[in-house]
Scaffold this motif. Structure first.
Motif, PDB file in Angstrom:
ATOM      1  N   GLU A  40       5.809 -12.316 -13.111  1.00 41.14           N
ATOM      2  CA  GLU A  40       6.695 -11.830 -14.160  1.00 41.14           C
ATOM      3  C   GLU A  40       6.308 -10.472 -14.748  1.00 41.14           C
ATOM      4  OE1 GLU A  40       7.123 -15.013 -16.949  1.00 41.14           O
ATOM      5  OE2 GLU A  40       8.105 -16.314 -15.488  1.00 41.14           O
ATOM      6  N   GLU A  41       5.046 -10.178 -14.950  1.00 42.15           N
ATOM      7  CA  GLU A  41       4.598  -8.901 -15.506  1.00 42.15           C
ATOM      8  C   GLU A  41       4.353  -7.900 -14.388  1.00 42.15           C
ATOM      9  OE1 GLU A  41       4.319  -7.966 -18.718  1.00 42.15           O
ATOM     10  OE2 GLU A  41       5.134  -9.932 -19.285  1.00 42.15           O
ATOM     11  N   VAL A  42       4.954  -6.712 -14.504  1.00 41.54           N
ATOM     12  CA  VAL A  42       4.834  -5.686 -13.472  1.00 41.54           C
ATOM     13  C   VAL A  42       3.379  -5.258 -13.280  1.00 41.54           C
ATOM     14  CG1 VAL A  42       5.467  -3.297 -12.897  1.00 41.54           C
ATOM     15  CG2 VAL A  42       7.197  -4.872 -13.740  1.00 41.54           C
ATOM     16  N   GLU A  43       2.627  -5.142 -14.367  1.00 36.50           N
ATOM     17  CA  GLU A  43       1.220  -4.726 -14.271  1.00 36.50           C
ATOM     18  C   GLU A  43       0.398  -5.758 -13.484  1.00 36.50           C
ATOM     19  OE1 GLU A  43      -1.643  -2.217 -14.111  1.00 36.50           O
ATOM     20  OE2 GLU A  43       0.261  -1.674 -15.017  1.00 36.50           O
ATOM     21  N   GLU A  44       0.706  -7.034 -13.665  1.00 35.24           N
ATOM     22  CA  GLU A  44       0.012  -8.087 -12.908  1.00 35.24           C
ATOM     23  C   GLU A  44       0.359  -7.997 -11.417  1.00 35.24           C
ATOM     24  OE1 GLU A  44      -2.410 -10.273 -13.845  1.00 35.24           O
ATOM     25  OE2 GLU A  44      -2.359  -9.041 -15.654  1.00 35.24           O
ATOM     26  N   VAL A  45       1.600  -7.657 -11.109  1.00 36.62           N
ATOM     27  CA  VAL A  45       2.008  -7.483  -9.715  1.00 36.62           C
ATOM     28  C   VAL A  45       1.248  -6.303  -9.102  1.00 36.62           C
ATOM     29  CG1 VAL A  45       3.932  -6.949  -8.160  1.00 36.62           C
ATOM     30  CG2 VAL A  45       4.272  -8.520 -10.086  1.00 36.62           C
ATOM     31  N   ASN A  46       1.112  -5.204  -9.853  1.00 38.67           N
ATOM     32  CA  ASN A  46       0.337  -4.054  -9.371  1.00 38.67           C
ATOM     33  C   ASN A  46      -1.099  -4.459  -9.046  1.00 38.67           C
ATOM     34  OD1 ASN A  46       2.456  -2.212  -9.582  1.00 38.67           O
ATOM     35  ND2 ASN A  46       1.899  -1.614 -11.671  1.00 38.67           N
ATOM     36  N   LYS A  47      -1.721  -5.228  -9.928  1.00 38.34           N
ATOM     37  CA  LYS A  47      -3.092  -5.691  -9.698  1.00 38.34           C
ATOM     38  C   LYS A  47      -3.173  -6.593  -8.470  1.00 38.34           C
ATOM     39  CE  LYS A  47      -4.485  -5.536 -14.535  1.00 38.34           C
ATOM     40  NZ  LYS A  47      -4.800  -6.338 -15.732  1.00 38.34           N
ATOM     41  N   GLN A  48      -2.203  -7.493  -8.330  1.00 34.73           N
ATOM     42  CA  GLN A  48      -2.208  -8.420  -7.196  1.00 34.73           C
ATOM     43  C   GLN A  48      -2.011  -7.680  -5.877  1.00 34.73           C
ATOM     44  OE1 GLN A  48      -2.992 -11.659  -7.436  1.00 34.73           O
ATOM     45  NE2 GLN A  48      -2.895 -11.825  -5.230  1.00 34.73           N
ATOM     46  N   LEU A  49      -1.102  -6.704  -5.841  1.00 31.01           N
ATOM     47  CA  LEU A  49      -0.886  -5.909  -4.627  1.00 31.01           C
ATOM     48  C   LEU A  49      -2.153  -5.149  -4.257  1.00 31.01           C
ATOM     49  CD1 LEU A  49       2.718  -4.522  -5.235  1.00 31.01           C
ATOM     50  CD2 LEU A  49       2.016  -6.179  -3.475  1.00 31.01           C
ATOM     51  N   ASP A  50      -2.830  -4.590  -5.264  1.00 29.99           N
ATOM     52  CA  ASP A  50      -4.082  -3.881  -5.015  1.00 29.99           C
ATOM     53  C   ASP A  50      -5.134  -4.828  -4.452  1.00 29.99           C
ATOM     54  OD1 ASP A  50      -5.808  -1.386  -5.409  1.00 29.99           O
ATOM     55  OD2 ASP A  50      -6.929  -2.905  -6.533  1.00 29.99           O
ATOM     56  N   GLN A  51      -5.236  -6.016  -5.023  1.00 29.89           N
ATOM     57  CA  GLN A  51      -6.229  -6.992  -4.543  1.00 29.89           C
ATOM     58  C   GLN A  51      -5.897  -7.464  -3.126  1.00 29.89           C
ATOM     59  OE1 GLN A  51      -9.147  -7.798  -6.048  1.00 29.89           O
ATOM     60  NE2 GLN A  51      -9.581  -8.814  -4.119  1.00 29.89           N
ATOM     61  N   MET A  52      -4.626  -7.676  -2.843  1.00 29.48           N
ATOM     62  CA  MET A  52      -4.226  -8.053  -1.486  1.00 29.48           C
ATOM     63  C   MET A  52      -4.600  -6.945  -0.507  1.00 29.48           C
ATOM     64  SD  MET A  52      -0.484  -9.685  -2.338  1.00 29.48           S
ATOM     65  CE  MET A  52       0.056  -9.722  -0.652  1.00 29.48           C
ATOM     66  N   GLY A  53      -4.328  -5.710  -0.880  1.00 32.60           N
ATOM     67  CA  GLY A  53      -4.679  -4.577  -0.034  1.00 32.60           C
ATOM     68  C   GLY A  53      -6.178  -4.463   0.166  1.00 32.60           C
ATOM     69  N   TYR A  54      -6.937  -4.675  -0.899  1.00 30.53           N
ATOM     70  CA  TYR A  54      -8.395  -4.642  -0.800  1.00 30.53           C
ATOM     71  C   TYR A  54      -8.883  -5.656   0.233  1.00 30.53           C
ATOM     72  CZ  TYR A  54     -13.303  -5.162  -2.059  1.00 30.53           C
ATOM     73  OH  TYR A  54     -14.671  -5.241  -1.998  1.00 30.53           O
ATOM     74  N   ASN A  55      -8.373  -6.879   0.151  1.00 30.36           N
ATOM     75  CA  ASN A  55      -8.773  -7.924   1.102  1.00 30.36           C
ATOM     76  C   ASN A  55      -8.396  -7.548   2.533  1.00 30.36           C
ATOM     77  OD1 ASN A  55      -9.773  -9.448  -1.028  1.00 30.36           O
ATOM     78  ND2 ASN A  55      -7.909 -10.659  -1.235  1.00 30.36           N
TER      79      ASN A  55
END
Length: 186
Positions: A40-55
């Motif tokens: 729901e929160e755009v900032e949380e989506v940004n963090k999750q996309l970054d973490q997925m990319g990191y992995n």
């Protein structure tokens, strides 16, 4: 200029198995859409996309090193050049350029000439804070960390937000010395 890698990004891209570009783009879009629904929160989506990319980057570096035959880069400038000219071409089939170096040679911009992740994408007004391709910043950060470079990767310009290009800023925070699990002299 950094020495040319033993295998260029074009040669590697031509030799690896490809997935349909539209399928890839639409699948990524579905992942982002689901994250927006779940978090729901755009900032949380940004963090999750970054973490997925990191992995992804942590694992992708092995394939990159195995298939590209790139030897150890001598400095951060050469590393950034290899990412732009070989890495992006190898995995996304796009070219990128490196520019805007700072005086210390620890911060630069990688500008993508094309971005296949954004085909068919328009951000609604409710998602204006979303860095849709934030997975790419995570991939770079994760891959560089595996080769002993602690970095910070952020989006500077994004065409989905009305800018004229896709530009990532890559900043070297720390060169981590390699540690070996055993001593050679014993």
């Amino acid at each position: 200029m950094a020495p040319v890698a033993p295998r260029s990004g074009d040669a590697i891209f031509a030799s690896v198995e490809h997935v349909n570009a539209e399928l890839f783009t639409l699948t990524y879009g579905a992942i982002v859409r689901q994250l927006l629904t779940d978090l729901e929160e755009v900032e949380e989506v940004n963090k999750q996309l970054d973490q997925m990319g990191y992995n992804i980057g942590v694992r992708l570096i092995d394939e990159f090193l195995a298939k590209s035959s790139v030897s150890r880069c001598v400095d951060f400038k050469e590393t950034a050049d290899v990412i732009a000219k070989v890495g992006f071409k190898m995995f996304l089939g796009v070219s990128a350029s490196v520019s805007n170096w700072d005086a210390d040679g620890t911060c630069c911009s990688i500008v993508l000439e094309d971005n296949p992740l954004v085909d068919f994408v328009e951000l609604p007004d409710t998602c204006q804070g979303l860095y849709y391709c934030n997975i790419l910043s995570g991939v770079i950060r994760g891959a560089l960390e595996m080769v002993s470079m602690k970095t910070e990767v952020t989006w500077v310009r994004d065409m989905l937000r009305g800018d004229d290009a896709f530009e990532l800023q890559v900043k070297l925070l720390k060169q981590v010395p390699e540690e070996y699990p055993y001593k050679d002299d014993e």
